[in-house]
Design a protein around this motif. Sequence first.
Motif, PDB file in Angstrom:
ATOM      1  N   VAL A 174       1.339  -1.340  -0.056  1.00  0.00           N
ATOM      2  CA  VAL A 174       0.100  -0.120  -0.066  1.00  0.00           C
ATOM      3  C   VAL A 174       0.723   1.293  -0.410  1.00  0.00           C
ATOM      4  O   VAL A 174       1.741   1.156   0.869  1.00  0.00           O
ATOM      5  CB  VAL A 174      -0.919  -0.650   1.240  1.00  0.00           C
ATOM      6  CG1 VAL A 174      -2.447   1.414   1.599  1.00  0.00           C
ATOM      7  CG2 VAL A 174      -2.153  -0.904   1.062  1.00  0.00           C
ATOM      8  N   LEU A 175       0.872   2.327  -1.196  1.00  0.00           N
ATOM      9  CA  LEU A 175       1.016   3.582  -0.955  1.00  0.00           C
ATOM     10  C   LEU A 175       0.833   4.704  -0.936  1.00  0.00           C
ATOM     11  O   LEU A 175      -0.846   4.192  -1.592  1.00  0.00           O
ATOM     12  CB  LEU A 175       1.921   3.621  -2.439  1.00  0.00           C
ATOM     13  CG  LEU A 175       3.197   4.655  -2.529  1.00  0.00           C
ATOM     14  CD1 LEU A 175       4.129   4.600  -1.439  1.00  0.00           C
ATOM     15  CD2 LEU A 175       4.082   4.681  -3.903  1.00  0.00           C
ATOM     16  N   LEU A 176       0.483   5.340  -0.089  1.00  0.00           N
ATOM     17  CA  LEU A 176      -0.347   6.933   0.391  1.00  0.00           C
ATOM     18  C   LEU A 176       1.083   7.744  -0.010  1.00  0.00           C
ATOM     19  O   LEU A 176       1.509   7.847   1.303  1.00  0.00           O
ATOM     20  CB  LEU A 176      -1.144   7.130   1.687  1.00  0.00           C
ATOM     21  CG  LEU A 176      -1.985   7.680   1.939  1.00  0.00           C
ATOM     22  CD1 LEU A 176      -2.856   7.842   1.293  1.00  0.00           C
ATOM     23  CD2 LEU A 176      -2.588   7.118   2.975  1.00  0.00           C
ATOM     24  N   LEU A 177       0.364   8.559  -0.853  1.00  0.00           N
ATOM     25  CA  LEU A 177       1.712   9.387  -0.880  1.00  0.00           C
ATOM     26  C   LEU A 177       0.010  11.091  -0.819  1.00  0.00           C
ATOM     27  O   LEU A 177      -0.922  10.868  -1.020  1.00  0.00           O
ATOM     28  CB  LEU A 177       1.478   9.766  -2.804  1.00  0.00           C
ATOM     29  CG  LEU A 177       2.208   8.874  -3.347  1.00  0.00           C
ATOM     30  CD1 LEU A 177       2.543   8.782  -4.812  1.00  0.00           C
ATOM     31  CD2 LEU A 177       3.805   8.830  -2.380  1.00  0.00           C
ATOM     32  N   ALA A 178       1.421  12.082  -0.414  1.00  0.00           N
ATOM     33  CA  ALA A 178       0.294  13.679  -0.035  1.00  0.00           C
ATOM     34  C   ALA A 178       1.150  14.666  -0.389  1.00  0.00           C
ATOM     35  O   ALA A 178       1.852  14.186  -1.248  1.00  0.00           O
ATOM     36  CB  ALA A 178       0.755  14.127   1.691  1.00  0.00           C
ATOM     37  N   LEU A 179       0.370  15.272  -1.413  1.00  0.00           N
ATOM     38  CA  LEU A 179       0.872  16.600  -1.749  1.00  0.00           C
ATOM     39  C   LEU A 179       0.824  17.482  -0.244  1.00  0.00           C
ATOM     40  O   LEU A 179      -0.321  17.984  -0.446  1.00  0.00           O
ATOM     41  CB  LEU A 179      -0.067  16.815  -3.089  1.00  0.00           C
ATOM     42  CG  LEU A 179       0.294  17.818  -4.130  1.00  0.00           C
ATOM     43  CD1 LEU A 179       1.549  18.544  -4.789  1.00  0.00           C
ATOM     44  CD2 LEU A 179      -0.513  18.913  -5.052  1.00  0.00           C
ATOM     45  N   LEU A 180       2.086  18.132  -0.411  1.00  0.00           N
ATOM     46  CA  LEU A 180       2.455  19.016   0.304  1.00  0.00           C
ATOM     47  C   LEU A 180       2.657  20.063  -0.224  1.00  0.00           C
ATOM     48  O   LEU A 180       3.344  20.726  -0.929  1.00  0.00           O
ATOM     49  CB  LEU A 180       3.551  18.607   1.463  1.00  0.00           C
ATOM     50  CG  LEU A 180       2.669  17.370   2.209  1.00  0.00           C
ATOM     51  CD1 LEU A 180       4.223  16.549   2.751  1.00  0.00           C
ATOM     52  CD2 LEU A 180       1.578  17.528   3.549  1.00  0.00           C
ATOM     53  N   ALA A 181       2.152  21.559   0.900  1.00  0.00           N
ATOM     54  CA  ALA A 181       2.474  22.838   0.304  1.00  0.00           C
ATOM     55  C   ALA A 181       4.065  22.874   0.793  1.00  0.00           C
ATOM     56  O   ALA A 181       4.364  21.840   2.012  1.00  0.00           O
ATOM     57  CB  ALA A 181       1.679  23.905   0.843  1.00  0.00           C
ATOM     58  N   ASP A 182       4.711  24.070   0.762  1.00  0.00           N
ATOM     59  CA  ASP A 182       5.888  24.581   1.623  1.00  0.00           C
ATOM     60  C   ASP A 182       5.683  24.827   3.348  1.00  0.00           C
ATOM     61  O   ASP A 182       6.657  24.493   3.809  1.00  0.00           O
ATOM     62  CB  ASP A 182       6.150  25.826   1.382  1.00  0.00           C
ATOM     63  CG  ASP A 182       6.807  25.582   0.210  1.00  0.00           C
ATOM     64  OD1 ASP A 182       7.160  25.026  -0.819  1.00  0.00           O
ATOM     65  OD2 ASP A 182       7.191  26.225  -1.140  1.00  0.00           O
ATOM     66  N   ASP A 183       4.684  24.643   3.377  1.00  0.00           N
ATOM     67  CA  ASP A 183       4.107  25.041   4.716  1.00  0.00           C
ATOM     68  C   ASP A 183       3.295  23.554   5.795  1.00  0.00           C
ATOM     69  O   ASP A 183       2.581  23.719   6.461  1.00  0.00           O
ATOM     70  CB  ASP A 183       2.835  25.647   5.206  1.00  0.00           C
ATOM     71  CG  ASP A 183       1.489  26.040   4.376  1.00  0.00           C
ATOM     72  OD1 ASP A 183       1.721  24.686   3.873  1.00  0.00           O
ATOM     73  OD2 ASP A 183       0.402  26.294   4.359  1.00  0.00           O
ATOM     74  N   SER A 184       3.496  22.692   4.841  1.00  0.00           N
ATOM     75  CA  SER A 184       3.051  21.228   5.112  1.00  0.00           C
ATOM     76  C   SER A 184       1.633  21.140   5.408  1.00  0.00           C
ATOM     77  O   SER A 184       1.289  19.912   5.534  1.00  0.00           O
ATOM     78  CB  SER A 184       3.418  20.843   6.847  1.00  0.00           C
ATOM     79  OG  SER A 184       5.298  20.403   6.371  1.00  0.00           O
ATOM     80  N   THR A 185       0.898  22.047   4.436  1.00  0.00           N
ATOM     81  CA  THR A 185      -0.389  21.720   4.630  1.00  0.00           C
ATOM     82  C   THR A 185      -0.137  21.134   3.441  1.00  0.00           C
ATOM     83  O   THR A 185      -0.198  20.736   2.375  1.00  0.00           O
ATOM     84  CB  THR A 185      -1.525  22.476   4.464  1.00  0.00           C
ATOM     85  OG1 THR A 185      -0.644  23.561   3.155  1.00  0.00           O
ATOM     86  CG2 THR A 185      -1.369  23.601   5.614  1.00  0.00           C
TER      87      THR A 185
END
Length: 144
Positions: A44-55
């Motif tokens: 299982v791979l779960l990716l997150a798209l993060l902004a510079d402020d980690s949101t």
Amino acid sequence: MDRLFTTVLGRVLQFCQTVPGASVPVGWYAARVSNAYLTDDPTVLLLALLADDSTVHGHCLAIVEEPYGRRTFWVYQTAIDPDVPQNMRRPIIREGLAILQDYALKSNCVALGMATAHPTRAMGRLFGFTKTVALLERPLGDAR
């Protein structure tokens, strides 16, 4: 569980509520993704798209499965928030696909698979997918 995982898991569960025609129960996603996180399941791979402020501004969930003996990395969910500028979306998708392809190859998969509501021609032209089958569903409603 760490805060980032909890945030992204929440997005996964919310996605289930917003996709027209989604037929996989929310509980299945909650159990599958949580168990994978807790056991460090490499399928299982779960990716997150993060902004510079980690949101978090997007996510992708993919799972290695082997239907009919054909090891495939199935992309169950992809989402990019509406506030992500249009001109950044295609590069983000291409980078995500490169990550997915690399992970799939390391997992001995022979293909990436996905169901989509987007036009299949565009998915092929832009990202290299080919239509192999049509996914059909016949709701039974009260016919039981």
